[in-house]
Design a protein around this motif. Sequence first.
Motif: not given
Length: 106
Positions: A4-25
């Motif tokens: 009952g005390k856990l009354d907030r919703v938080i999101t934990i985020q990580a800095y991660t690779r989400t894709g690549t550019t057309p040049g491969g970076a």
Amino acid sequence: MRAGKLDRVITIQAYTRTGTTPGGAPIMDWADLATVRAQIIQASTEEYQRAYGEGGNTAIIFRLRWLDGVTVEHRIAYDGKHLNIRETKEIGRRKGLELRCEEVRT
């Protein structure tokens, strides 16, 4: 830890690779790691003068159920703000986790 005390919703985020550019970076961005319920233990705001003008810190301490792998390299998204995790503290024997977070405004 009472649910009952856990009354907030938080999101934990990580800095991660989400894709690549057309040049491969690699494209790096913040991605959601987990969305959990938490309790705010303490929230404080501090304003002060800096060399470049007025600044402020918002510090919030969250308490949540144990989640393995959360480190200071992650951040918290809460109430439209992003907070850096400054310290993690284990509660009991992996019963809970206390996250000391800070948002720096300029």
